[in-house]
Design an enzyme around this catalytic site. Sequence first.
Site, PDB file in Angstrom:
ATOM      1  N   GLY A 139       0.846  -1.312  -0.166  1.00 31.81           N
ATOM      2  CA  GLY A 139      -0.187   0.057   0.098  1.00 31.81           C
ATOM      3  C   GLY A 139       0.924   1.277   0.076  1.00 31.81           C
ATOM      4  CB  ALA A 140       4.381   1.832  -1.062  1.00 30.20           C
ATOM      5  CB  VAL A 152      -2.213  -7.667  -0.590  1.00 27.66           C
ATOM      6  CG1 VAL A 152      -0.908  -6.538  -0.667  1.00 27.66           C
ATOM      7  CG2 VAL A 152      -3.391  -7.034  -0.108  1.00 27.66           C
ATOM      8  CG  ASN A 173       0.213   0.931   4.885  1.00 23.48           C
ATOM      9  OD1 ASN A 173      -0.274   1.668   5.820  1.00 23.48           O
ATOM     10  ND2 ASN A 173       0.026   1.414   3.681  1.00 23.48           N
ATOM     11  CE1 TYR A 212     -10.616  -0.393   7.746  1.00 23.81           C
ATOM     12  CE2 TYR A 212     -11.147   0.795   9.929  1.00 23.81           C
ATOM     13  CZ  TYR A 212     -10.210   0.392   8.972  1.00 23.81           C
ATOM     14  OH  TYR A 212      -9.063   0.809   9.005  1.00 23.81           O
ATOM     15  CB  VAL A 262      -4.302   9.010   9.232  1.00 26.41           C
ATOM     16  CG1 VAL A 262      -3.311   9.371   8.733  1.00 26.41           C
ATOM     17  CG2 VAL A 262      -4.095   8.115  10.553  1.00 26.41           C
ATOM     18  N   PRO A 317      -3.463   3.403  14.487  1.00 24.12           N
ATOM     19  CG  PRO A 317      -2.682   4.247  12.379  1.00 24.12           C
ATOM     20  CD  PRO A 317      -3.314   2.913  13.084  1.00 24.12           C
ATOM     21  CB  SER A 345      -7.637   0.432  12.977  1.00 21.97           C
ATOM     22  OG  SER A 345      -8.466   1.410  12.981  1.00 21.97           O
ATOM     23  CD  GLU A 378      -5.328   8.715  -2.436  1.00 19.71           C
ATOM     24  OE1 GLU A 378      -5.750   7.486  -2.966  1.00 19.71           O
ATOM     25  OE2 GLU A 378      -4.267   9.311  -3.093  1.00 19.71           O
TER      26      GLU A 378
END
Length: 259
Positions: free
Chosen positions: A11-12, A67, A93, A159, A192, A189, A146, A195
Amino acid sequence: MTKNQTILITGASSGIGEACARIFAIEGAKLILAARRLERLQKLSDELVETYFETSHQNIYLLQLDVRDRSAVESAISNLPDEWADIDILINNAGLSRGLDKLHEGDFQDWEEMIDTNIKGLLYLTRYVVPGMVKRERGHVVNIGSIAGHQTYPKGNVYCGTKAAVKSITEGLKQDLLGTPIRVTSVDPGMVETEFSEVRFHGDSDRAQNVYQGLTPLTPDDVADVIFFCVTRPAHVNINEIILMPVDQASATLVNRRT
Ligand code: NDP
Ligand code: 8X3
């Protein structure tokens, strides 16, 4: 401290993964950058090479990878060129939310996408990368969880479930690697600004912007900074789990909006 280490970031192409690529590029790491949008990875790579690396693209290897596709993950990892095969740090990620609906009204495709990406994708990468780490007696896996994995919020159901799974999988991996020097960390996190919300709301950018309205969210750099901290501790120190959130957030549902 991460100079010349090989770091695979999934996910870069956006958000937290992109910020990780930047912080590790500054440190001179060798970066394997993975995502589906190759053109975004290429653009990032060009920028990093120009800004941080003196010579050529030899510090960056791009992987166009979904992935969710187990055989593609297997093939990508097993066909890495020799100079890229010894992955020191895996940053799991890649992830997404789709929709914000009551469970009994939820969309099946949204569910499949979240479960296949956030849980199964993370498992595939881990399963194909970690054996090499065990063999080399060196490595660190960082999973991006998360606050949603700690606290379920209304309409967050699936989710939140996937991130609770990431929490359990991280704990399980740590237990299973006991007796090896491999480290395992979950960085979890709160809000954040990336997107993420645009993806959640299927491209509805007005709705996405409202999520961060009137508060100061974390930036992707804030999260990358914490990840950098976790992987640069002395070899005997394992940070198991970190929860970080904006000052304007107190829990998954409690935020301070000034407008
Ligand atoms: P972004 O949408 O900005 O980035 C998500 C990244 O995941 C993109 O690079 C995307 O690349 C990649 N991705 C999605 N699906 C796939 C797939 N099937 N195969 C490969 N790559 C994939 O969001 P964030 O940076 O915010 O999200 C990163 C992680 O952080 C996620 O796991 C998310 O759940 C987590 N997180 C985010 C928070 C937030 O508030 N933003 C808070 C807590 C956790 P591409 O589309 O090119 O494949
Ligand atoms: C992303 C944070 O609270 O929107 O994982 O689920 S939240």
